[in-house]
Design a protein around this motif. Structure first.
Motif, mmCIF file in Angstrom:
data_model
loop_
_atom_site.group_PDB
_atom_site.id
_atom_site.type_symbol
_atom_site.label_atom_id
_atom_site.label_comp_id
_atom_site.label_asym_id
_atom_site.label_seq_id
_atom_site.Cartn_x
_atom_site.Cartn_y
_atom_site.Cartn_z
ATOM 1 N N ALA A 1 1.158 6.323 12.788
ATOM 2 C CA ALA A 1 0.637 5.826 11.518
ATOM 3 C C ALA A 1 -0.644 5.031 11.743
ATOM 4 O O ALA A 1 -0.871 4.471 12.823
ATOM 5 N N GLN A 2 -1.492 4.978 10.722
ATOM 6 C CA GLN A 2 -2.652 4.099 10.757
ATOM 7 C C GLN A 2 -2.183 2.643 10.652
ATOM 8 O O GLN A 2 -1.045 2.375 10.270
ATOM 9 N N LYS A 3 -3.071 1.708 11.006
ATOM 10 C CA LYS A 3 -2.662 0.308 11.115
ATOM 11 C C LYS A 3 -3.310 -0.546 10.018
ATOM 12 O O LYS A 3 -4.523 -0.481 9.803
ATOM 13 N N PRO A 4 -2.511 -1.375 9.340
ATOM 14 C CA PRO A 4 -3.059 -2.248 8.296
ATOM 15 C C PRO A 4 -3.730 -3.482 8.895
ATOM 16 O O PRO A 4 -3.446 -3.889 10.031
ATOM 17 N N LEU A 5 -4.590 -4.086 8.125
ATOM 18 C CA LEU A 5 -5.329 -5.264 8.593
ATOM 19 C C LEU A 5 -4.436 -6.390 9.095
ATOM 20 O O LEU A 5 -4.781 -7.028 10.103
ATOM 21 N N PRO A 6 -3.310 -6.712 8.454
ATOM 22 C CA PRO A 6 -2.473 -7.789 9.003
ATOM 23 C C PRO A 6 -2.042 -7.529 10.446
ATOM 24 O O PRO A 6 -1.960 -8.465 11.253
ATOM 25 N N VAL A 7 -1.788 -6.281 10.792
ATOM 26 C CA VAL A 7 -1.419 -5.933 12.160
ATOM 27 C C VAL A 7 -2.617 -6.049 13.089
ATOM 28 O O VAL A 7 -2.527 -6.617 14.180
ATOM 29 N N ILE A 8 -3.755 -5.522 12.653
ATOM 30 C CA ILE A 8 -4.979 -5.596 13.457
ATOM 31 C C ILE A 8 -5.369 -7.047 13.707
ATOM 32 O O ILE A 8 -5.717 -7.438 14.831
ATOM 33 N N GLU A 9 -5.296 -7.861 12.676
ATOM 34 C CA GLU A 9 -5.663 -9.276 12.803
ATOM 35 C C GLU A 9 -4.682 -10.034 13.675
ATOM 36 O O GLU A 9 -5.068 -10.974 14.394
ATOM 37 N N CYS A 10 -3.424 -9.664 13.638
ATOM 38 C CA CYS A 10 -2.418 -10.301 14.483
ATOM 39 C C CYS A 10 -2.735 -10.086 15.957
ATOM 40 O O CYS A 10 -2.659 -11.024 16.764
ATOM 41 N N ILE A 11 -3.099 -8.847 16.304
ATOM 42 C CA ILE A 11 -3.453 -8.547 17.691
ATOM 43 C C ILE A 11 -4.694 -9.329 18.103
ATOM 44 O O ILE A 11 -4.752 -9.937 19.181
ATOM 45 N N SER A 12 -5.700 -9.327 17.231
ATOM 46 C CA SER A 12 -6.942 -10.045 17.523
ATOM 47 C C SER A 12 -6.689 -11.542 17.685
ATOM 48 O O SER A 12 -7.235 -12.188 18.590
ATOM 49 N N ASP A 13 -5.839 -12.085 16.836
ATOM 50 C CA ASP A 13 -5.524 -13.514 16.893
ATOM 51 C C ASP A 13 -4.874 -13.891 18.219
ATOM 52 O O ASP A 13 -5.233 -14.902 18.837
ATOM 53 N N TYR A 14 -3.950 -13.068 18.680
ATOM 54 C CA TYR A 14 -3.272 -13.379 19.951
ATOM 55 C C TYR A 14 -4.264 -13.352 21.110
ATOM 56 O O TYR A 14 -4.281 -14.246 21.957
ATOM 57 N N TYR A 15 -5.121 -12.345 21.159
ATOM 58 C CA TYR A 15 -6.033 -12.209 22.290
ATOM 59 C C TYR A 15 -7.256 -13.117 22.195
ATOM 60 O O TYR A 15 -7.844 -13.478 23.218
ATOM 61 N N SER A 16 -7.626 -13.506 20.992
ATOM 62 C CA SER A 16 -8.837 -14.320 20.865
ATOM 63 C C SER A 16 -8.564 -15.819 20.858
ATOM 64 O O SER A 16 -9.463 -16.613 21.158
#
Length: 407
Positions: free
Chosen positions: A36-51
């Motif tokens: 499935a494609q990924k929604p922004l809340p998921v994308i932002e969650c990953i970015s938040d953890y790594y950044s």
């Protein structure tokens, strides 16, 4: 509790990938059963953890690792609640495939013996066949095929009843077929298997996206799924196992985190589920999977499934009368439509659709035994998600018609 809604325009706005083009055409993504494609809340969650909050879990004493550990275990609780399970019964894995291999190599390898049987449906994904073949070779057990009704692509329950016997120790069954969308009667299968003393392993990779799953109500012994089909990233998934089964199973992988103490005289392992989670886990993936579930829980799932069913019906009505086109095991209301075109290779159809901006899957769909049962080499599969539109389906129908005219 926030009321759940289903607004298609709002949903599509949180999927940035849907705005892309392929081959000079606006993308119509109809391959969500693959991923499935990924929604922004998921994308932002990953970015938040790594950044801003990267740290390992269950190691060290500084604030970042404590925060990461708390979030990691809260994510496990979210998955457990999603499945109707207890937290200690949920094991993080890389996906359904690793989960099935874990069960086979830990539970299966220690319990199976020569003469035992593993009953597997003919429509299974390779991930729910190959691990059992491997463990059968290792233990002397036998893999037994439970056939389908080829006209409807449903499990032949009469044959299942005959094959299920006192030698059956494990029944491996997909909740929903990834090829045809067939929903197996797992409630009945579990009851029948338990009556013969067998345990049941359910591959829920396609099901958790489309229906509420309560493993306790099902009385499933094991239930597995992958995050990437549930709008979460690749490389994360979960294994549910009954507490008594997990406690009886030895670790599969060895290393850090899954031990209490290691000496050269021996190792004391952690309690379940930690003993199955050797090494540094996919922390970002676990957090993102929980975020995907949280996002899904804001939606009216019944409305979403009704929307998908409407689009499936629209697609079927648009292509069913095309000359030489055969629908494969059509299940009304499912999220997939599979078909073949007489005398034409499935990949040629998919290539022509791709040239028109339509992304679908062609091939054997990691289900060679099902293809063999249907006497086909492969097929085209259109898989619909909650973010698809009537316009997507209109474009898909037009593209299929054009491809058929060309071929």
């Amino acid at each position: 509790m926030t009321s759940r809604t289903f607004h298609l325009d709002s949903i599509r706005r949180v999927f940035p990938s849907l705005n892309h083009s392929i081959n000079g055409q606006p993308l119509v993504y109809l391959d969500s059963a693959a991923t499935a494609q990924k929604p922004l809340p998921v994308i932002e969650c990953i970015s938040d953890y790594y950044s801003g909050a990267t740290a390992n879990v269950h190691r060290g004493s500084h604030s970042l690792t404590a925060t990461a550990t708390n979030r990691f275990e809260a994510a496990r609780k979210t998955v457990a609640t999603f499945l109707g399970a207890s937290e200690e019964c949920v094991v993080w894995t890389r996906g359904a495939t690793e989960a099935l291999n874990l069960i086979a190599q830990s539970y299966g390898r220690q319990t199976l013996k020569p003469g035992d049987e593993i009953l597997i449906s003919e429509m299974e994904h390779h991930a729910n066949i190959v691990p059992w073949q491997l463990v059968a070779e290792q233990t002397g057990a036998k893999v037994v095929k439970s056939p389908i009704n080829t006209d409807r692509c449903t499990l032949d329950m009469r044959a299942f009843d005959v094959l299920l016997n006192e030698k059956t120790k494990i029944v491996a069954i997909g909740h929903i077929s990834n090829v045809t969308g067939t929903r197996n009667p797992i409630e009945t299968i579990i009851q029948k298997a338990h009556a013969h003393g067998a345990i049941v392993v359910v591959d829920g990779a396609q099901a958790v996206v489309h229906e509420e799953v309560d493993v306790a109500a099902l009385d499933a012994d094991f239930y597995v799924f992958s995050g990437h089909k549930l709008f979460a990233p690749a490389g994360i998934g979960a294994l549910y196992g009954k507490a008594e089964l997990l406690e009886s199973m030895p670790p599969w992988h060895g290393g850090g985190k899954m031990v209490e103490r290691v000496t050269f005289e021996g190792t004391q392992f952690s309690a379940s589920p930690a003993k199955f989670e050797a090494g540094t886990p996919n922390v970002a993936g676990a957090l993102a999977l929980a975020k995907a579930i949280d996002w899904l829980n804001t939606l009216d799932k019944k409305a979403a499934e009704a929307h998908i069913a409407t689009l499936q019906k629209q697609l079927v009505e648009g292509i069913k009368d095309i000359d030489d086109l055969s629908l494969i095991g059509l299940q009304a209301g499912a999220s997939v439509v599979a078909f073949t075109l007489k005398g034409v290779h499935h990949s040629d159809i998919a290539t022509l659709l791709d040239q028109q901006g339509i992304a679908v899957r062609s091939g054997h769909h990691c289900a060679h035994p099902l293809m063999d049962a249907l006497n086909i080499k492969g097929c085209v599969r259109v898989s619909i998600a909650l973010y698809n539109t009537q316009e997507d389906i209109e474009r898909c129908i037009a593209a299929i018609q054009k491809a058929c005219d060309i071929l």
